[in-house]
Design a protein around this motif. Structure first.
Motif, short mmCIF file in Angstrom:
data_model
loop_
_atom_site.label_atom_id
_atom_site.label_comp_id
_atom_site.label_asym_id
_atom_site.label_seq_id
_atom_site.Cartn_x
_atom_site.Cartn_y
_atom_site.Cartn_z
N THR A 155 0.81 -1.21 0.00
CA THR A 155 0.00 0.00 0.00
C THR A 155 0.85 1.27 0.00
O THR A 155 0.31 2.38 -0.13
CB THR A 155 -0.93 0.02 1.22
OG1 THR A 155 -0.15 -0.12 2.42
CG2 THR A 155 -1.93 -1.13 1.15
N ARG A 196 -9.23 -9.01 -2.10
CA ARG A 196 -10.09 -7.84 -1.89
C ARG A 196 -9.26 -6.64 -1.42
O ARG A 196 -9.53 -5.50 -1.81
CB ARG A 196 -11.17 -8.17 -0.86
CG ARG A 196 -12.17 -9.21 -1.34
CD ARG A 196 -13.22 -9.50 -0.29
NE ARG A 196 -14.08 -8.33 -0.07
CZ ARG A 196 -14.98 -8.25 0.90
NH1 ARG A 196 -15.13 -9.28 1.75
NH2 ARG A 196 -15.73 -7.18 1.04
N GLU A 197 -8.23 -6.89 -0.62
CA GLU A 197 -7.35 -5.79 -0.20
C GLU A 197 -6.62 -5.20 -1.39
O GLU A 197 -6.49 -3.97 -1.52
CB GLU A 197 -6.34 -6.30 0.84
CG GLU A 197 -5.41 -5.21 1.36
CD GLU A 197 -4.41 -5.73 2.37
OE1 GLU A 197 -3.38 -5.06 2.58
OE2 GLU A 197 -4.64 -6.82 2.95
N HIS A 198 -6.14 -6.08 -2.29
CA HIS A 198 -5.49 -5.60 -3.50
C HIS A 198 -6.44 -4.75 -4.33
O HIS A 198 -6.11 -3.65 -4.78
CB HIS A 198 -4.98 -6.79 -4.32
CG HIS A 198 -4.61 -6.44 -5.73
ND1 HIS A 198 -5.53 -6.48 -6.76
CD2 HIS A 198 -3.44 -6.03 -6.29
CE1 HIS A 198 -4.94 -6.11 -7.89
NE2 HIS A 198 -3.68 -5.83 -7.63
N ASP A 204 -9.12 -3.18 -3.42
CA ASP A 204 -9.46 -1.93 -2.73
C ASP A 204 -8.34 -0.91 -2.89
O ASP A 204 -8.61 0.30 -3.05
CB ASP A 204 -9.70 -2.19 -1.24
CG ASP A 204 -11.05 -2.85 -0.98
OD1 ASP A 204 -11.91 -2.83 -1.88
OD2 ASP A 204 -11.24 -3.39 0.13
#
Length: 471
Positions: A325, A446-448, A450
């Motif tokens: 991130t 899902r983190e990727h 997002d």
């Protein structure tokens, strides 16, 4: 890259960092030992008189890492640390509730000025693709495997490490690398470990990267069956072979000297990633590894290296299994442009066609779109004029064209951004319905998504503002 001489002198002269000579005769050295005859498969069959846990390393994902034993093992073989400590992270893995994070963080135990050596690893402890082929198992023993992999266009150096670790795993506690292997993470969220359902929840580029990792693993596992002296039960165990592939894929790096050699350097492979690292890896004249600070580091601060992919976090995610991130940019995800020599020359690449977390857009996106528009509307002659202006740094000519097609360029960017955000919304709809127990990597996916969505939303905000002004 050779180490600066002051670093070599510090490690070679400081009494506290003198390698323990009494272990020289038992170092698991791939340099000092002659090339062994490849062992027969029968010699590697599990010894049933031993408890299973004593012979095989437990690779189940909930198994804790035996990290302290690895530290002692490294230091007994001459690894030296200077103000370098490790700590376990305490965050729970959001992708699979109930499994404690297995990540370790390297940090400075005191203030360190730039140029300070923090780690010395003797060459004899390395796992080297060149040594594995030429000195351990012998070049002749892997000819069939090499022939298959060459046809598949898969890298041989990584395969040598893969075979080596399968062999060491089969030795259990008899392997001189047992403590090292037993210290490694059991869980990996790489493309190799994903399922077809996972791939369906990724954007096209990230999905392509992830599938490529999986295909490489399958190719290696298939070709390893041709290596007759590997333990049959080990090389046919899919969980073990996947774990070993993840280890060599995420913990090895290629030496940047043109030789193609890949190394696993115990303890040096413990540094985490950051695009703006505190640590660089180097080698002295004897080939020993030295890690040193490249900036001033405060006590308690992390010590990290760069794994590359600084502007392509999707590729980093597929290969290493985490979302960076902190990445300074991401590829703009447009996949429908057919590459040409001229397009590549003016910026058509994953590392130059970028969206930034601020919402800014790289100049190469404007150049490539302008080039395509001129080809569509004005013909080859004016397209070539613009191309030459890009190569020659003729900003006046470039800006004349860009100002003329300003609205159309932004319109195409907006169309792409809006479509991609819509696609991400559809992928999220799929992902929330996926069973986490059956597909435990879905949380990281899902983190990727997002993270990418956040950048695209900021780009959209800027683009919409420009379009509103033009209108």
């Amino acid at each position: 890259m050779k180490s600066p001489s002051p670093l070599i002198l510090l490690f070679s002269s400081a009494h506290a960092f003198r390698p323990p000579n009494h272990h020289d005769n038992i170092l698991p050295s791939t340099r000092r030992h002659p090339s062994p005859t490849p062992p027969r498969t029968s010699s590697l069959q599990p010894r049933r008189t031993l408890p299973l846990r004593s012979y095989y390393i437990d690779t189940s994902e909930s198994t804790p890492r035996e990290f302290s034993a690895m530290i002692s093992w490294c230091e007994s073989y001459g690894v030296q640390r200077n103000s370098l400590e490790f700590a376990s992270t305490s965050n729970l893995d959001g992708g699979h509730p109930g499994i404690q994070s297995q990540d370790m963080t390297a940090y400075a135990s005191q203030d360190l000025p730039a140029g300070t050596p923090v780690l010395f690893v003797p060459r004899s402890l390395f796992l080297s693709s060149h040594d594995i082929k030429h000195r351990e198992f012998g070049a002749e023993s892997l000819l069939d495997a090499e022939e298959y992999l060459t046809k598949l266009r898969e890298p041989l150096s990584l395969f040598y490490l893969y075979v080596k670790l399968l062999y060491e795993y089969s030795l259990g506690e008899q392997s001189p690398y047992f403590d090292y292997l037993n210290s490694l993470p059991r869980r990996y969220d790489t493309g190799t470990s994903m399922t077809p359902t996972c791939y369906d929840c990724l954007p096209p580029l990230a999905g392509t990267y992830a599938k490529k990792e999986r295909v490489r693993y399958i190719n290696y596992r298939t070709v390893a069956q041709t290596v007759g002296w590997l333990d049959g039960a080990v090389k046919e165990d899919r969980d073990v072979s996947k774990w070993v592939f993840n280890v060599v894929s995420t913990r090895s790096w290629e030496v940047q000297d043109g030789s193609g050699e890949r190394l696993i350097v115990p303890m040096a492979d413990m540094f985490n990633h950051h695009y703006d690292p505190e640590i660089a890896i180097s080698y002295d004249e004897e080939g020993n590894c030295i890690a040193f600070t490249i900036k001033d580091v405060s006590a308690g601060s992390p010590l990290r290296i760069s794994y590359g992919f600084d502007t392509n976090p999707s590729a980093l995610f597929a290969k290493y299994g985490f979302v960076d991130t902190s990445a300074p940019a991401t590829f703009w995800k447009y996949m429908d442009i057919i590459p040409s020599t001229e397009l590549c020359s003016i910026g058509l690449s994953y590392s130059r066609m970028l969206f930034y977390p601020s919402g800014d857009i790289s100049p190469e996106i404007f150049d490539v779109l302008q080039y395509l528009i001129l080809g569509e509307k004005r013909g080859r002659q004016e397209q070539k004029v613009f191309y030459d202006a890009c190569l020659n740094g003729d900003q006046e000519t470039k800006m004349a064209y860009l100002n003329q097609y300003y609205y159309e360029i932004y319109g195409r960017i907006k169309k792409h951004v809006d479509k991609f955000l819509g696609d991400l919304q559809e992928l999220e709809g799929k992902a929330i319905r996926v069973d986490k127990e059956t597909h435990p990597r879905i949380g990281m996916i899902r983190e990727h998504n997002d993270f990418v969505r956040g950048i695209f939303l900021r780009v959209k905000e800027n683009v919409d503002a420009v379009m509103a002004q033009v209108a």
